[in-house]
Design an enzyme around this catalytic site. Structure first.
Site, PDB file in Angstrom:
ATOM      1  N   TYR A 273      47.835   3.047  -5.671  1.00 12.57           N
ATOM      2  CA  TYR A 273      46.535   2.517  -6.095  1.00 12.57           C
ATOM      3  C   TYR A 273      46.363   2.723  -7.592  1.00 12.57           C
ATOM      4  O   TYR A 273      46.484   3.848  -8.073  1.00 12.57           O
ATOM      5  CB  TYR A 273      45.384   3.223  -5.382  1.00 12.57           C
ATOM      6  CG  TYR A 273      45.355   3.131  -3.883  1.00 12.57           C
ATOM      7  CD1 TYR A 273      46.104   2.181  -3.195  1.00 12.57           C
ATOM      8  CD2 TYR A 273      44.580   4.015  -3.126  1.00 12.57           C
ATOM      9  CE1 TYR A 273      46.056   2.110  -1.816  1.00 12.57           C
ATOM     10  CE2 TYR A 273      44.526   3.940  -1.758  1.00 12.57           C
ATOM     11  CZ  TYR A 273      45.272   3.003  -1.095  1.00 12.57           C
ATOM     12  OH  TYR A 273      45.243   2.933   0.272  1.00 12.57           O
TER      13      TYR A 273
ATOM     14  N   HIS B 160      53.286   5.931   3.825  1.00 11.44           N
ATOM     15  CA  HIS B 160      52.321   4.830   3.714  1.00 11.44           C
ATOM     16  C   HIS B 160      52.698   3.630   4.582  1.00 11.44           C
ATOM     17  O   HIS B 160      51.864   3.089   5.316  1.00 11.44           O
ATOM     18  CB  HIS B 160      52.206   4.421   2.240  1.00 11.44           C
ATOM     19  CG  HIS B 160      50.970   3.641   1.914  1.00 11.44           C
ATOM     20  ND1 HIS B 160      50.591   3.378   0.621  1.00 11.44           N
ATOM     21  CD2 HIS B 160      50.040   3.056   2.691  1.00 11.44           C
ATOM     22  CE1 HIS B 160      49.472   2.681   0.631  1.00 11.44           C
ATOM     23  NE2 HIS B 160      49.124   2.461   1.872  1.00 11.44           N
TER      24      HIS B 160
ATOM     25  N   SER C 173      51.106   6.198   8.275  1.00  7.00           N
ATOM     26  CA  SER C 173      50.182   5.074   8.118  1.00  7.00           C
ATOM     27  C   SER C 173      50.939   3.774   8.363  1.00  7.00           C
ATOM     28  O   SER C 173      52.074   3.615   7.894  1.00  7.00           O
ATOM     29  CB  SER C 173      49.592   5.091   6.696  1.00  7.00           C
ATOM     30  OG  SER C 173      48.808   3.949   6.445  1.00  7.00           O
ATOM     31  N   ASN C 174      50.323   2.873   9.104  1.00 11.01           N
ATOM     32  CA  ASN C 174      50.913   1.553   9.362  1.00 11.01           C
ATOM     33  C   ASN C 174      52.231   1.633  10.147  1.00 11.01           C
ATOM     34  O   ASN C 174      53.076   0.751  10.023  1.00 11.01           O
ATOM     35  CB  ASN C 174      51.139   0.793   8.045  1.00 11.01           C
ATOM     36  CG  ASN C 174      49.858   0.539   7.293  1.00 11.01           C
ATOM     37  OD1 ASN C 174      48.977  -0.161   7.785  1.00 11.01           O
ATOM     38  ND2 ASN C 174      49.728   1.099   6.105  1.00 11.01           N
TER      39      ASN C 174
ATOM     40  N   ALA D 187      36.033  -3.842   7.349  1.00 10.96           N
ATOM     41  CA  ALA D 187      36.625  -5.185   7.298  1.00 10.96           C
ATOM     42  C   ALA D 187      36.418  -5.838   5.926  1.00 10.96           C
ATOM     43  O   ALA D 187      35.887  -6.950   5.822  1.00 10.96           O
ATOM     44  CB  ALA D 187      36.061  -6.063   8.410  1.00 10.96           C
TER      45      ALA D 187
ATOM     46  N   GLY E 205      34.339  -5.312   3.749  1.00 12.29           N
ATOM     47  CA  GLY E 205      32.931  -5.528   3.432  1.00 12.29           C
ATOM     48  C   GLY E 205      32.199  -6.412   4.410  1.00 12.29           C
ATOM     49  O   GLY E 205      30.966  -6.474   4.386  1.00 12.29           O
TER      50      GLY E 205
ATOM     51  N   LEU F 291      31.664  -6.010   7.537  1.00 12.48           N
ATOM     52  CA  LEU F 291      30.823  -5.232   8.447  1.00 12.48           C
ATOM     53  C   LEU F 291      29.695  -4.487   7.728  1.00 12.48           C
ATOM     54  O   LEU F 291      29.048  -3.615   8.310  1.00 12.48           O
ATOM     55  CB  LEU F 291      31.693  -4.268   9.260  1.00 12.48           C
ATOM     56  CG  LEU F 291      32.622  -4.971  10.265  1.00 12.48           C
ATOM     57  CD1 LEU F 291      33.616  -3.990  10.870  1.00 12.48           C
ATOM     58  CD2 LEU F 291      31.808  -5.655  11.364  1.00 12.48           C
ATOM     59  N   THR F 292      29.429  -4.874   6.481  1.00 10.52           N
ATOM     60  CA  THR F 292      28.201  -4.433   5.819  1.00 10.52           C
ATOM     61  C   THR F 292      27.082  -5.441   6.042  1.00 10.52           C
ATOM     62  O   THR F 292      25.916  -5.171   5.728  1.00 10.52           O
ATOM     63  CB  THR F 292      28.408  -4.274   4.307  1.00 10.52           C
ATOM     64  OG1 THR F 292      28.671  -5.573   3.737  1.00 10.52           O
ATOM     65  CG2 THR F 292      29.561  -3.342   3.999  1.00 10.52           C
TER      66      THR F 292
ATOM     67  N   LYS G 215      27.018  -8.288   4.442  1.00  2.94           N
ATOM     68  CA  LYS G 215      26.828  -9.018   3.179  1.00  2.94           C
ATOM     69  C   LYS G 215      27.358 -10.446   3.249  1.00  2.94           C
ATOM     70  O   LYS G 215      26.853 -11.333   2.566  1.00  2.94           O
ATOM     71  CB  LYS G 215      27.533  -8.247   2.060  1.00  2.94           C
ATOM     72  CG  LYS G 215      27.426  -8.886   0.681  1.00  2.94           C
ATOM     73  CD  LYS G 215      28.138  -8.043  -0.372  1.00  2.94           C
ATOM     74  CE  LYS G 215      28.091  -8.703  -1.744  1.00  2.94           C
ATOM     75  NZ  LYS G 215      28.806  -7.902  -2.771  1.00  2.94           N
TER      76      LYS G 215
END
Length: 317
Positions: free
Chosen positions: A51, A121, A151-152, A210, A212, A214-215, A217
């Site tokens: 990141y 990762h 992860s994954n 998801a 954003g 599931l906010t 918006k």
């Protein structure tokens, strides 16, 4: 507080995602978000060495660097830091030498003596899994890593990792990080959760909101005009079925005087083996909703309503 699998890590049941640090949140904004999170009771931060290498001008490690500078500046007590290896442009893959070099680089950026929770990762099938498991075990033996996680990974590969660990005496993974939320349930519920239950792994889901969606918006499939770089990923869920989920979240959230996002996170926390969903914030004003999602307890009938509205057909049915 909740325990991560069979580890000795007790954390607030919501993890702050560091993927936006050095991307949509600059250093000052990231510091403000981290401050708000800890002041509000949070103590579990998730990042990765890659990141945010995808941002023009970045080279990877920006999130870890910002978190490390914040830790050095604030010196908070009791904060758990998780990071990951395999995707940094300079440290791709999971060969033993690469895992060691990447872990040492992450420790330098974070300014830590040891990583609390270290994830593989993404699976790297070009490297024998015995080599990767051994590399993680060596990091634990040398005191650079406290707990191992994946992860994954598919359920089959998690089982294989655990089998190798058992035969070689390497500490078992304590956590698994899958893509899991109300609009992405199938694979995790069919394959990953059964393995997590069997071996005592804690789930730390990413994309918990998801991108954003599931906010609440994004209520149209048209992402045009949205300022967030993640808008396209969120808007794709704004189908008739997806919007029924949002409407149900809104109704249940209103009954608790809380947000759609917090309600969605509370549903995820209520699922078997889930320890702490990961969610990120670009501004400190977004943090209270995330913390609320770590505290809200939904009633059984509310969880069932959300299960039903997001119902899916199991593979092979």
């Amino acid at each position: 507080m909740t325990r991560i699998g069979n580890s000795d890590l007790d954390v607030f049941p919501l993890s702050l995602g560091g993927n936006v640090f050095g991307w949509t949140a600059d250093r000052d904004a990231s510091f403000a978000v981290l401050d708000a999170f800890v002041v509000g009771g949070g103590d579990f931060i998730d990042t990765a060495d890659s990141y945010s290498a995808w941002v023009p001008g970045n080279s990877g490690g920006e999130s870890e660097t910002i978190i490390g500078e914040w830790l050095a500046s604030r010196r908070p007590s009791g904060v758990t830091v998780a990071t990951k290896v395999s995707q940094h442009p300079d440290y791709r893959g999971l060969s033993a030498s690469n895992v060691r070099k990447a872990a040492e680089a992450s420790l330098r950026r974070l300014g830590l003596d040891a990583i609390d929770l270290y994830y593989a990762h993404f699976d790297d099938e070009s490297v024998p899994l015995e080599e990767t498991v051994g590399a993680f075990g060596a990091l634990v033996e040398d005191g650079l890593v406290r707990n191992i996680a994946v992860s994954n990974y598919t359920a089959e590969r998690i089982r294989e990792w655990i089998d190798i660990s058992g035969r070689s005496g390497v500490p078992l993974p304590v956590a698994v990080q899958p893509h899991y939320n109300l609009v992405h349930r199938n694979d995790v519920e069919e394959t990953i959760i059964p393995v997590a239950r069997e071996f005592g792994l804690g789930l730390v889901p990413y994309y918990s909101l998801a991108s954003g969606f599931l906010t609440g918006k994004y209520r149209t499939t048209d992402a045009e005009g949205q300022s967030s770089p993640r808008a396209g990923g969120a808007a794709k869920y704004a189908t008739e079925a997806g919007l029924r989920i949002i409407d149900t979240l809104e109704e249940i959230g209103d009954a608790h005087d809380t947000s759609i996002a917090a309600t969605s996170l509370a549903w995820l926390r209520a699922q078997p083996t889930v320890v702490a969903p990961i969610a990120s914030a670009r501004t400190p004003e977004q943090v209270p909703d995330l913390l609320a999602g770590g505290r809200l307890e939904l009633a059984a009938d509310e969880i069932e309503r959300l299960n039903a509205v997001s119902e899916w057909t199991p593979a092979g049915a």
